[in-house]
Design a protein around this motif. Structure first.
Motif, PDB file in Angstrom:
ATOM      1  N   GLU A   4       0.863  -1.184   0.000  1.00 40.72           N
ATOM      2  CA  GLU A   4       0.000   0.000   0.000  1.00 40.72           C
ATOM      3  C   GLU A   4       0.898   1.232   0.000  1.00 40.72           C
ATOM      4  O   GLU A   4       1.899   1.276   0.712  1.00 40.72           O
ATOM      5  CB  GLU A   4      -0.885   0.006   1.243  1.00 40.72           C
ATOM      6  CG  GLU A   4      -1.728   1.267   1.387  1.00 40.72           C
ATOM      7  CD  GLU A   4      -2.428   1.372   2.734  1.00 40.72           C
ATOM      8  OE1 GLU A   4      -3.169   2.332   2.923  1.00 40.72           O
ATOM      9  OE2 GLU A   4      -2.207   0.487   3.586  1.00 40.72           O
ATOM     10  N   ARG A   5       0.524   2.235  -0.794  1.00 42.10           N
ATOM     11  CA  ARG A   5       1.381   3.414  -0.869  1.00 42.10           C
ATOM     12  C   ARG A   5       0.583   4.643  -1.285  1.00 42.10           C
ATOM     13  O   ARG A   5      -0.496   4.534  -1.875  1.00 42.10           O
ATOM     14  CB  ARG A   5       2.528   3.193  -1.854  1.00 42.10           C
ATOM     15  CG  ARG A   5       2.077   2.896  -3.287  1.00 42.10           C
ATOM     16  CD  ARG A   5       3.268   2.498  -4.151  1.00 42.10           C
ATOM     17  NE  ARG A   5       2.886   2.231  -5.534  1.00 42.10           N
ATOM     18  CZ  ARG A   5       2.466   1.055  -5.983  1.00 42.10           C
ATOM     19  NH1 ARG A   5       2.376   0.020  -5.155  1.00 42.10           N
ATOM     20  NH2 ARG A   5       2.146   0.886  -7.254  1.00 42.10           N
ATOM     21  N   ASN A   6       1.144   5.801  -0.968  1.00 46.54           N
ATOM     22  CA  ASN A   6       0.566   7.074  -1.367  1.00 46.54           C
ATOM     23  C   ASN A   6       1.701   7.931  -1.913  1.00 46.54           C
ATOM     24  O   ASN A   6       2.696   8.171  -1.230  1.00 46.54           O
ATOM     25  CB  ASN A   6      -0.101   7.768  -0.178  1.00 46.54           C
ATOM     26  CG  ASN A   6      -0.845   9.017  -0.594  1.00 46.54           C
ATOM     27  OD1 ASN A   6      -1.811   8.952  -1.341  1.00 46.54           O
ATOM     28  ND2 ASN A   6      -0.399  10.164  -0.103  1.00 46.54           N
ATOM     29  N   SER A   7       1.559   8.383  -3.147  1.00 44.72           N
ATOM     30  CA  SER A   7       2.640   9.083  -3.835  1.00 44.72           C
ATOM     31  C   SER A   7       2.297  10.539  -4.102  1.00 44.72           C
ATOM     32  O   SER A   7       1.168  10.851  -4.495  1.00 44.72           O
ATOM     33  CB  SER A   7       2.960   8.390  -5.170  1.00 44.72           C
ATOM     34  OG  SER A   7       3.231   7.012  -4.982  1.00 44.72           O
ATOM     35  N   LEU A   8       3.265  11.406  -3.906  1.00 47.29           N
ATOM     36  CA  LEU A   8       3.105  12.833  -4.190  1.00 47.29           C
ATOM     37  C   LEU A   8       4.135  13.252  -5.229  1.00 47.29           C
ATOM     38  O   LEU A   8       5.320  12.918  -5.102  1.00 47.29           O
ATOM     39  CB  LEU A   8       3.321  13.684  -2.932  1.00 47.29           C
ATOM     40  CG  LEU A   8       2.276  13.688  -1.824  1.00 47.29           C
ATOM     41  CD1 LEU A   8       2.333  12.401  -1.005  1.00 47.29           C
ATOM     42  CD2 LEU A   8       2.499  14.884  -0.912  1.00 47.29           C
ATOM     43  N   LEU A   9       3.677  13.962  -6.243  1.00 41.82           N
ATOM     44  CA  LEU A   9       4.580  14.592  -7.195  1.00 41.82           C
ATOM     45  C   LEU A   9       4.716  16.057  -6.814  1.00 41.82           C
ATOM     46  O   LEU A   9       3.717  16.783  -6.762  1.00 41.82           O
ATOM     47  CB  LEU A   9       4.032  14.491  -8.618  1.00 41.82           C
ATOM     48  CG  LEU A   9       4.316  13.224  -9.419  1.00 41.82           C
ATOM     49  CD1 LEU A   9       3.747  13.375 -10.819  1.00 41.82           C
ATOM     50  CD2 LEU A   9       5.795  12.928  -9.478  1.00 41.82           C
ATOM     51  N   ILE A  10       5.935  16.492  -6.544  1.00 40.93           N
ATOM     52  CA  ILE A  10       6.180  17.871  -6.134  1.00 40.93           C
ATOM     53  C   ILE A  10       7.014  18.569  -7.195  1.00 40.93           C
ATOM     54  O   ILE A  10       8.112  18.114  -7.535  1.00 40.93           O
ATOM     55  CB  ILE A  10       6.905  17.923  -4.771  1.00 40.93           C
ATOM     56  CG1 ILE A  10       6.118  17.155  -3.704  1.00 40.93           C
ATOM     57  CG2 ILE A  10       7.126  19.370  -4.339  1.00 40.93           C
ATOM     58  CD1 ILE A  10       6.843  17.019  -2.383  1.00 40.93           C
ATOM     59  N   GLU A  11       6.477  19.652  -7.743  1.00 43.77           N
ATOM     60  CA  GLU A  11       7.207  20.428  -8.754  1.00 43.77           C
ATOM     61  C   GLU A  11       8.098  21.430  -8.029  1.00 43.77           C
ATOM     62  O   GLU A  11       7.644  22.471  -7.561  1.00 43.77           O
ATOM     63  CB  GLU A  11       6.220  21.137  -9.683  1.00 43.77           C
ATOM     64  CG  GLU A  11       5.225  20.210 -10.383  1.00 43.77           C
ATOM     65  CD  GLU A  11       5.900  19.129 -11.207  1.00 43.77           C
ATOM     66  OE1 GLU A  11       7.013  19.381 -11.740  1.00 43.77           O
ATOM     67  OE2 GLU A  11       5.328  18.031 -11.320  1.00 43.77           O
ATOM     68  N   SER A  12       9.363  21.092  -7.939  1.00 43.56           N
ATOM     69  CA  SER A  12      10.328  21.926  -7.213  1.00 43.56           C
ATOM     70  C   SER A  12      11.065  22.839  -8.181  1.00 43.56           C
ATOM     71  O   SER A  12      10.966  22.683  -9.403  1.00 43.56           O
ATOM     72  CB  SER A  12      11.332  21.033  -6.481  1.00 43.56           C
ATOM     73  OG  SER A  12      12.347  20.590  -7.374  1.00 43.56           O
TER      74      SER A  12
END
Length: 232
Positions: free
Chosen positions: A141-149
């Protein structure tokens, strides 16, 4: 100094996610105490551990866009190339991945490794394998975040572990995050993976202890000067 300030400076803050669990442990402890003194003390110790697990201490975070800080407290378990989760749409090419494994005694509040805007959040149900295993990244189980840095897209993945059964994310797509800002928590043992774009060089080694929001795990553009700091 006021009484409130004294308490705040003496005791580590407890994250709000822990209140129901601590209350539950305390209630069971009281019931056990009716029947056995020994069970009462065991319950009291477990209640203390539960409160310790949900601690949420302040951290001093380097403020420098060239730096990537650890999103979790724990031990660096992996540093090297890996394909990011398919659901993030980052392609099949390998990216540099830094993984931080949290055991049941680690602080489990998760913090943003970089400054940027969340462009995407993807949750995937899955297994509950030992989070220290490499295959946990794709099967658990996982939760992913894409962060535009400022230096490109950084992916941060909350991976559930053998004991963990609940991933919590307080942020939403479109939110801006400061480096070291709290964005979620995983209950009872897990792992955080950070996938880095080209130009980021790891600054940690496997086996190193990392502190969320403070330990620099990677750096963009070569050696960085002594950064400013932010208390959060």
């Amino acid at each position: 100094m006021s009484l409130t300030e004294t308490i705040k400076n003496t005791f580590v803050p407890i994250n709000r996610e822990g209140y129901p669990f601590i209350a539950g442990f305390a209630a069971v402890t009281i019931v056990l105490g009716i029947f056995s003194t020994s069970l009462f003390w065991i319950g009291l110790i477990l209640t203390g551990w539960c409160a310790y697990f949900f601690r949420d201490p302040e951290r001093v975070t380097p403020v420098d866009d060239r730096l990537v800080v650890s999103p979790a407290d724990g031990v660096v378990s992996m540093v090297g190339p890996a394909v990011p989760p398919q659901e993030l749409g980052l392609g099949s090419a390998e990216m540099t991945r830094v993984s931080v494994f949290m055991n049941v005694f680690s602080c489990h509040v998760n913090r943003s490794p970089v400054r940027g805007r969340i462009s995407r959040i993807e949750y995937r149900p899955g297994k509950f394998l030992n989070a220290d295993l490499d295959k946990a990244s794709s099967e658990n189980e996982r939760n992913s975040l894409l962060i535009e840095s400022p230096n490109g897209t950084v992916a941060t993945v909350q991976v559930a572990g053998l004991v963990a059964r609940r991933i919590v994310c307080w942020s939403d797509a479109g939110n801006d995050l400061a480096i070291g800002e709290r964005f979620g928590i995983i209950r009872f043992g897990s792992r955080l993976d950070v996938y880095l774009p080209e130009g980021a060089a790891p600054r940690v080694a496997v086996g190193q202890t990392a502190v969320a929001g403070e330990t620099v795990i990677a750096e963009f553009g070569g050696s960085a000067a002594s950064p400013l700091v932010r208390v959060s």
